[in-house]
Write an enzyme that holds these catalytic residues in place. Structure first.
Site, PDB file in Angstrom:
ATOM      1  N   HIS A  25       0.821  -1.216   0.000  1.00  0.00           N
ATOM      2  CA  HIS A  25       0.000   0.000   0.000  1.00  0.00           C
ATOM      3  C   HIS A  25       0.857   1.269   0.000  1.00  0.00           C
ATOM      4  O   HIS A  25       0.367   2.350  -0.340  1.00  0.00           O
ATOM      5  CB  HIS A  25      -0.979   0.003   1.183  1.00  0.00           C
ATOM      6  CG  HIS A  25      -0.340   0.264   2.510  1.00  0.00           C
ATOM      7  ND1 HIS A  25      -0.045  -0.738   3.418  1.00  0.00           N
ATOM      8  CD2 HIS A  25       0.031   1.412   3.118  1.00  0.00           C
ATOM      9  CE1 HIS A  25       0.480  -0.216   4.498  1.00  0.00           C
ATOM     10  NE2 HIS A  25       0.548   1.092   4.344  1.00  0.00           N
ATOM     11  N   ASP A  56       0.158  -7.625   1.344  1.00  0.00           N
ATOM     12  CA  ASP A  56       0.565  -6.232   1.527  1.00  0.00           C
ATOM     13  C   ASP A  56       2.085  -6.087   1.536  1.00  0.00           C
ATOM     14  O   ASP A  56       2.644  -5.351   2.339  1.00  0.00           O
ATOM     15  CB  ASP A  56      -0.029  -5.652   2.812  1.00  0.00           C
ATOM     16  CG  ASP A  56       0.048  -4.127   2.850  1.00  0.00           C
ATOM     17  OD1 ASP A  56       0.066  -3.510   1.772  1.00  0.00           O
ATOM     18  OD2 ASP A  56       0.117  -3.554   3.959  1.00  0.00           O
ATOM     19  N   SER A  84       4.945   2.203   8.190  1.00  0.00           N
ATOM     20  CA  SER A  84       4.563   1.091   7.324  1.00  0.00           C
ATOM     21  C   SER A  84       5.712   0.702   6.404  1.00  0.00           C
ATOM     22  O   SER A  84       6.287   1.553   5.719  1.00  0.00           O
ATOM     23  CB  SER A  84       3.344   1.468   6.478  1.00  0.00           C
ATOM     24  OG  SER A  84       2.207   1.610   7.283  1.00  0.00           O
TER      25      SER A  84
END
Length: 378
Positions: free
Chosen positions: A122, A152, A230
């Site tokens: 993402h 992901d 992230s």
């Protein structure tokens, strides 16, 4: 007639001198006081040593993507380009859709000396331009080698000559609840941020977090993970990467961080580098836990088949709705997540032996998983 009370003479030794009637006399000689030596406090810590080992390989990813923006709220860009639509509603030509650059930021970690790094899918989704910032100040253009939305994960290649710092990858299968966990990343654009916590739990299925469309068993940690973290690494006390930070729980239960186990990430990364995509073995069933006999009873082991995809491997092998999977390749099945994980480990095309309870019968069925793309419509 009152008589004054006489006070006794008090004589005591004090530090080699005399105390007479509350008045001390100077000592003739005072022995040097013996002071117990205290150990020096070490200024360093295992966290500093761990971050020094893998920290230089933690990078910042800056993304840029072009998006079309309509100046009339709620009007799709395609309609804004239609001259008849603009004429009918009296919209001047100057209000046609305009493009703007949307920027984002995330973290990543270099795992290969050839300039390959791991991050979240993402983070790089839809990026037209990708720039990687290293801890030594270098800024390097990069491109996406491959990404896998189901886990992901994405692999990015640095488009410049090295050398590159490389992080040491650990073994996430050896983790225990209570082990130290160190999150490194660039939350809110603040580079090289380090937070410390422990491994709070293992094998957290994303379905427990209300997330659908992903195939992840996550490491749960209380080390602070914030937006921008992230794709950054979760380290153990030795400075080895044990996970890739992926999300943080907001709202009720806020403060819970989650990371993709590095063993799973390593496997996905190898597939992305070799073919640009990852393969996910499935047999075409939907599972749920075995119902409790009573509301206060523990959940029985096993997994109940709630749906069978027509024409899929499970359908062709003869599995049916309401079958209860109790064993897989001879190993007892604890819950639905255990079935999914076992099939994932076996891989595409490898035969899997399922033992199921069908009413009062025990049935053994062989089934061969296929890649999930073979069962995806379109």
């Amino acid at each position: 007639m009152f008589k004054s009370q006489s006070r006794p003479l008090v004589v005591s030794a004090l530090a080699g001198g005399l105390l007479v009637a509350g008045v001390s006399a100077l000592p003739l000689a005072v022995a040097p006081q013996q002071v117990e030596a205290r150990p020096a406090i070490r200024p360093d810590s295992f966290v500093a040593a761990a971050v020094k080992r893998s920290g230089p390989a933690v990078v910042t990813l800056e993304t840029a993507r072009t998006v079309n923006q309509s100046s009339v709220a709620g009007v799709p860009p395609a309609l804004m380009r239609d001259p008849l639509f603009r004429h009918f509603f009296g919209i001047p030509r100057s209000t046609a859709p305009r493009s703007r650059v949307q920027r984002g930021q995330g973290s990543g970690v270099i795992f290969d000396a050839k300039g390959l790094l791991l991050t979240n899918a993402h983070v790089v989704e839809g990026a037209d331009q990708l720039t990687v910032g290293l801890s030594d100040g270098r800024r390097v253009p990069a491109r996406v080698v491959g990404k896998d939305n189901l886990t992901d994960l994405a692999v990015v290649r640095l488009e410049a000559p090295g050398p590159w710092p490389v992080a040491d990858l650990g073994n996430s299968d050896r983790l225990s609840v209570g082990d130290w966990a160190i999150a490194v990343g660039n939350p809110y654009g603040l580079e090289s941020t380090v937070t410390l916590g422990i491994i709070s739990n293992l094998n957290r299925n994303v379905a427990q977090l209300g997330i659908s469309g992903k195939r992840l068993d996550l490491i749960q940690t209380d080390a602070a993970i914030n937006p921008g973290n992230s794709g950054g690494p979760l380290l153990n006390a030795d400075g080895e990467v044990i996970g890739i930070n992926t999300l943080v729980r907001s709202g009720p239960g806020a403060g819970l961080g989650f990371a993709i186990p590095i063993n799973r990430a390593r496997t996905i990364a190898q597939q992305l580098v070799s073919s640009g995509k990852a393969r996910h073995p499935v047999i075409g069933i939907r599972l749920s836990p075995v119902p409790r006999p009573t509301p206060t009873s523990p959940v029985p082991p096993g997994a109940v088949i709630r749906a069978v995809q027509p024409g899929g491997p499970a359908d062709r092998a003869g599995l049916k709705v309401d079958d209860v999977i109790t064993r897989l390749d001879g190993q007892a099945v604890a819950d639905p997540a255990a079935v999914v994980s076992a099939i994932e480990r076996r891989g595409v095309g490898a035969a899997v032996v399922l033992e199921v309870e069908r009413g009062q019968q025990l049935v053994t069925i062989d089934v061969r998983p296929v890649d999930i793309s073979a069962l995806t419509p379109g």
